[in-house]
Design a protein around this motif. Structure first.
Motif, PDB file in Angstrom:
ATOM      1  N   GLN A  47       0.850  -1.195   0.000  1.00 25.65           N
ATOM      2  CA  GLN A  47       0.000   0.000   0.000  1.00 25.65           C
ATOM      3  C   GLN A  47       0.883   1.241   0.000  1.00 25.65           C
ATOM      4  OE1 GLN A  47      -3.532   0.215   2.619  1.00 25.65           O
ATOM      5  NE2 GLN A  47      -2.340   1.746   3.687  1.00 25.65           N
ATOM      6  N   HIS A  48       0.525   2.211  -0.824  1.00 23.51           N
ATOM      7  CA  HIS A  48       1.234   3.490  -0.880  1.00 23.51           C
ATOM      8  C   HIS A  48       0.243   4.609  -0.583  1.00 23.51           C
ATOM      9  CE1 HIS A  48       4.223   6.445  -2.053  1.00 23.51           C
ATOM     10  NE2 HIS A  48       3.254   7.065  -2.696  1.00 23.51           N
ATOM     11  N   GLU A  49       0.603   5.494   0.335  1.00 23.29           N
ATOM     12  CA  GLU A  49      -0.251   6.624   0.694  1.00 23.29           C
ATOM     13  C   GLU A  49       0.304   7.888   0.047  1.00 23.29           C
ATOM     14  OE1 GLU A  49      -1.290   6.928   4.780  1.00 23.29           O
ATOM     15  OE2 GLU A  49      -1.280   4.760   5.042  1.00 23.29           O
ATOM     16  N   PHE A  50      -0.549   8.588  -0.684  1.00 21.79           N
ATOM     17  CA  PHE A  50      -0.113   9.756  -1.443  1.00 21.79           C
ATOM     18  C   PHE A  50      -0.169  11.055  -0.642  1.00 21.79           C
ATOM     19  CE2 PHE A  50      -1.237   6.777  -4.774  1.00 21.79           C
ATOM     20  CZ  PHE A  50      -0.182   6.949  -5.653  1.00 21.79           C
ATOM     21  N   LEU A  51      -1.208  11.276   0.121  1.00 19.55           N
ATOM     22  CA  LEU A  51      -1.420  12.580   0.754  1.00 19.55           C
ATOM     23  C   LEU A  51      -1.099  12.606   2.240  1.00 19.55           C
ATOM     24  CD1 LEU A  51      -4.798  13.540  -0.952  1.00 19.55           C
ATOM     25  CD2 LEU A  51      -2.493  14.210  -1.613  1.00 19.55           C
ATOM     26  N   GLU A  52      -0.617  11.515   2.781  1.00 19.30           N
ATOM     27  CA  GLU A  52      -0.306  11.462   4.212  1.00 19.30           C
ATOM     28  C   GLU A  52       0.976  12.250   4.463  1.00 19.30           C
ATOM     29  OE1 GLU A  52      -1.266  10.519   7.987  1.00 19.30           O
ATOM     30  OE2 GLU A  52      -2.423   9.822   6.298  1.00 19.30           O
ATOM     31  N   ASN A  53       0.858  13.371   5.113  1.00 16.13           N
ATOM     32  CA  ASN A  53       1.983  14.270   5.352  1.00 16.13           C
ATOM     33  C   ASN A  53       2.030  14.647   6.827  1.00 16.13           C
ATOM     34  OD1 ASN A  53       2.833  14.598   2.590  1.00 16.13           O
ATOM     35  ND2 ASN A  53       0.964  15.784   2.279  1.00 16.13           N
ATOM     36  N   PRO A  54       3.160  15.201   7.271  1.00 17.70           N
ATOM     37  CA  PRO A  54       3.173  15.720   8.643  1.00 17.70           C
ATOM     38  C   PRO A  54       2.133  16.825   8.769  1.00 17.70           C
ATOM     39  CG  PRO A  54       5.347  15.909   7.624  1.00 17.70           C
ATOM     40  CD  PRO A  54       4.410  15.412   6.586  1.00 17.70           C
ATOM     41  N   ARG A  55       1.605  17.009   9.955  1.00 16.14           N
ATOM     42  CA  ARG A  55       0.594  18.048  10.136  1.00 16.14           C
ATOM     43  C   ARG A  55       0.814  18.753  11.459  1.00 16.14           C
ATOM     44  NH1 ARG A  55      -1.948  13.340  11.880  1.00 16.14           N
ATOM     45  NH2 ARG A  55      -3.350  13.609  13.619  1.00 16.14           N
ATOM     46  N   ASN A  56       0.254  19.929  11.559  1.00 14.68           N
ATOM     47  CA  ASN A  56       0.316  20.699  12.796  1.00 14.68           C
ATOM     48  C   ASN A  56      -0.948  20.468  13.604  1.00 14.68           C
ATOM     49  OD1 ASN A  56       2.811  21.964  12.446  1.00 14.68           O
ATOM     50  ND2 ASN A  56       1.906  23.565  11.182  1.00 14.68           N
ATOM     51  N   ILE A  57      -0.767  20.269  14.893  1.00 15.16           N
ATOM     52  CA  ILE A  57      -1.883  20.186  15.815  1.00 15.16           C
ATOM     53  C   ILE A  57      -1.786  21.420  16.701  1.00 15.16           C
ATOM     54  CG2 ILE A  57      -2.948  18.884  17.685  1.00 15.16           C
ATOM     55  CD1 ILE A  57      -1.690  16.362  16.459  1.00 15.16           C
ATOM     56  N   SER A  58      -2.787  22.281  16.621  1.00 13.64           N
ATOM     57  CA  SER A  58      -2.789  23.522  17.395  1.00 13.64           C
ATOM     58  C   SER A  58      -3.507  23.305  18.712  1.00 13.64           C
ATOM     59  CB  SER A  58      -3.478  24.639  16.616  1.00 13.64           C
ATOM     60  OG  SER A  58      -2.774  24.900  15.431  1.00 13.64           O
ATOM     61  N   GLY A  70      -7.682  25.869  29.307  1.00 13.67           N
ATOM     62  CA  GLY A  70      -8.987  25.702  28.671  1.00 13.67           C
ATOM     63  C   GLY A  70      -9.154  26.525  27.412  1.00 13.67           C
ATOM     64  N   GLY A  71      -8.069  26.877  26.757  1.00 15.00           N
ATOM     65  CA  GLY A  71      -8.109  27.694  25.544  1.00 15.00           C
ATOM     66  C   GLY A  71      -7.814  29.151  25.795  1.00 15.00           C
ATOM     67  N   GLY A  72      -7.707  29.562  27.064  1.00 18.64           N
ATOM     68  CA  GLY A  72      -7.435  30.963  27.378  1.00 18.64           C
ATOM     69  C   GLY A  72      -5.957  31.304  27.390  1.00 18.64           C
ATOM     70  N   GLY A  73      -5.093  30.296  27.433  1.00 15.40           N
ATOM     71  CA  GLY A  73      -3.646  30.543  27.472  1.00 15.40           C
ATOM     72  C   GLY A  73      -3.085  30.702  26.073  1.00 15.40           C
ATOM     73  N   PRO A  74      -1.782  30.974  26.001  1.00 10.72           N
ATOM     74  CA  PRO A  74      -1.160  31.119  24.684  1.00 10.72           C
ATOM     75  C   PRO A  74      -1.221  29.798  23.919  1.00 10.72           C
ATOM     76  CG  PRO A  74       0.509  31.122  26.413  1.00 10.72           C
ATOM     77  CD  PRO A  74      -0.816  31.129  27.089  1.00 10.72           C
ATOM     78  N   SER A  75      -1.369  29.894  22.623  1.00 14.04           N
ATOM     79  CA  SER A  75      -1.468  28.685  21.807  1.00 14.04           C
ATOM     80  C   SER A  75      -0.082  28.196  21.414  1.00 14.04           C
ATOM     81  CB  SER A  75      -2.313  28.944  20.561  1.00 14.04           C
ATOM     82  OG  SER A  75      -1.677  29.864  19.719  1.00 14.04           O
ATOM     83  N   PHE A  76      -0.004  26.917  21.124  1.00 16.14           N
ATOM     84  CA  PHE A  76       1.234  26.326  20.632  1.00 16.14           C
ATOM     85  C   PHE A  76       0.880  25.249  19.628  1.00 16.14           C
ATOM     86  CE2 PHE A  76      -0.036  24.080  24.440  1.00 16.14           C
ATOM     87  CZ  PHE A  76       0.111  22.748  24.110  1.00 16.14           C
ATOM     88  N   ASP A  77       1.832  24.932  18.750  1.00 18.89           N
ATOM     89  CA  ASP A  77       1.626  23.926  17.706  1.00 18.89           C
ATOM     90  C   ASP A  77       2.546  22.742  17.950  1.00 18.89           C
ATOM     91  OD1 ASP A  77      -0.190  25.518  16.403  1.00 18.89           O
ATOM     92  OD2 ASP A  77       1.269  26.337  14.999  1.00 18.89           O
ATOM     93  N   TYR A  78       2.052  21.582  17.601  1.00 14.26           N
ATOM     94  CA  TYR A  78       2.857  20.363  17.630  1.00 14.26           C
ATOM     95  C   TYR A  78       2.858  19.809  16.214  1.00 14.26           C
ATOM     96  CZ  TYR A  78       4.265  15.555  18.373  1.00 14.26           C
ATOM     97  OH  TYR A  78       4.902  14.360  18.297  1.00 14.26           O
ATOM     98  N   THR A  79       4.027  19.607  15.623  1.00 14.37           N
ATOM     99  CA  THR A  79       4.137  19.054  14.275  1.00 14.37           C
ATOM    100  C   THR A  79       4.422  17.562  14.380  1.00 14.37           C
ATOM    101  OG1 THR A  79       4.992  21.154  13.444  1.00 14.37           O
ATOM    102  CG2 THR A  79       5.326  19.213  12.060  1.00 14.37           C
ATOM    103  N   THR A  80       3.560  16.765  13.763  1.00 15.04           N
ATOM    104  CA  THR A  80       3.731  15.313  13.809  1.00 15.04           C
ATOM    105  C   THR A  80       4.889  14.900  12.902  1.00 15.04           C
ATOM    106  OG1 THR A  80       2.200  14.912  11.985  1.00 15.04           O
ATOM    107  CG2 THR A  80       1.270  14.993  14.210  1.00 15.04           C
ATOM    108  N   SER A  81       5.363  13.692  13.099  1.00 14.85           N
ATOM    109  CA  SER A  81       6.449  13.195  12.252  1.00 14.85           C
ATOM    110  C   SER A  81       5.904  12.827  10.873  1.00 14.85           C
ATOM    111  CB  SER A  81       7.105  11.976  12.897  1.00 14.85           C
ATOM    112  OG  SER A  81       6.166  10.940  13.036  1.00 14.85           O
TER     113      SER A  81
END
Length: 146
Positions: A70-81, A86-97
């Motif tokens: 199986q070959h996946e074409f569109l599976e790319n690293p992504r950012n999770i914000s 509870g959402g009131g603090g500063p935001s940060f991003d996590y980039t998956t491998s």
């Protein structure tokens, strides 16, 4: 039998918010993602009579083996914000491998047909073609037709 398949699937995650931990409560932003997968299957078809073992007039064992790439074409690293408080603090991003694009799967199945109504099966599936991910699954079942 050699088969090819091309499929597209989309995943949608909802906004997640957890506030009971007060300052450590988190909020994860929703996202939509799509992927296109091409698979090449090599399958020993279970309908071939020479692979059906008749133990008696009413009991038959049917083995099946599968191997596919199986070959996946569109599976790319992504950012999770996300953000704390509870959402009131500063935001940060996590980039998956970056995920592996190619995978090899194998499967083995043995089913037993008992009379016209009962069927039992044992199925083993392995995903072993990725560099950082190996998966094994075993399933079994009993079916009754009425």
């Amino acid at each position: 039998m050699l088969l090819y398949s091309l499929r597209k699937f989309c995943r949608k995650s909802s906004l997640f918010s957890e506030g009971s931990a007060r300052v450590c409560g988190s909020r994860v932003v929703a996202e939509d993602r799509c992927d296109v997968v091409l698979a090449r299957h090599l399958r020993q078809v279970e309908l071939v009579d020479s692979y059906t073992w008749k133990l008696s007039e009413s009991i038959a064992l049917i083995p099946e083996g599968r191997l596919f790439w199986q070959h996946e074409f569109l599976e790319n690293p992504r950012n999770i914000s996300s953000s704390l408080d509870g959402g009131g603090g500063p935001s940060f991003d996590y980039t998956t491998s970056s995920p592996d694009r190619d995978a090899v799967f194998s499967a083995a199945r043995l089913s037993a047909q008992v009379g016209p109504n009962w069927n039992a099966y044992f199925y083993y599936n392995a995903d072993f073609g990725r560099q950082d991910y190996i998966s094994h699954s075993i399933s079994t079942g009993l079916n009754f037709k009425f």
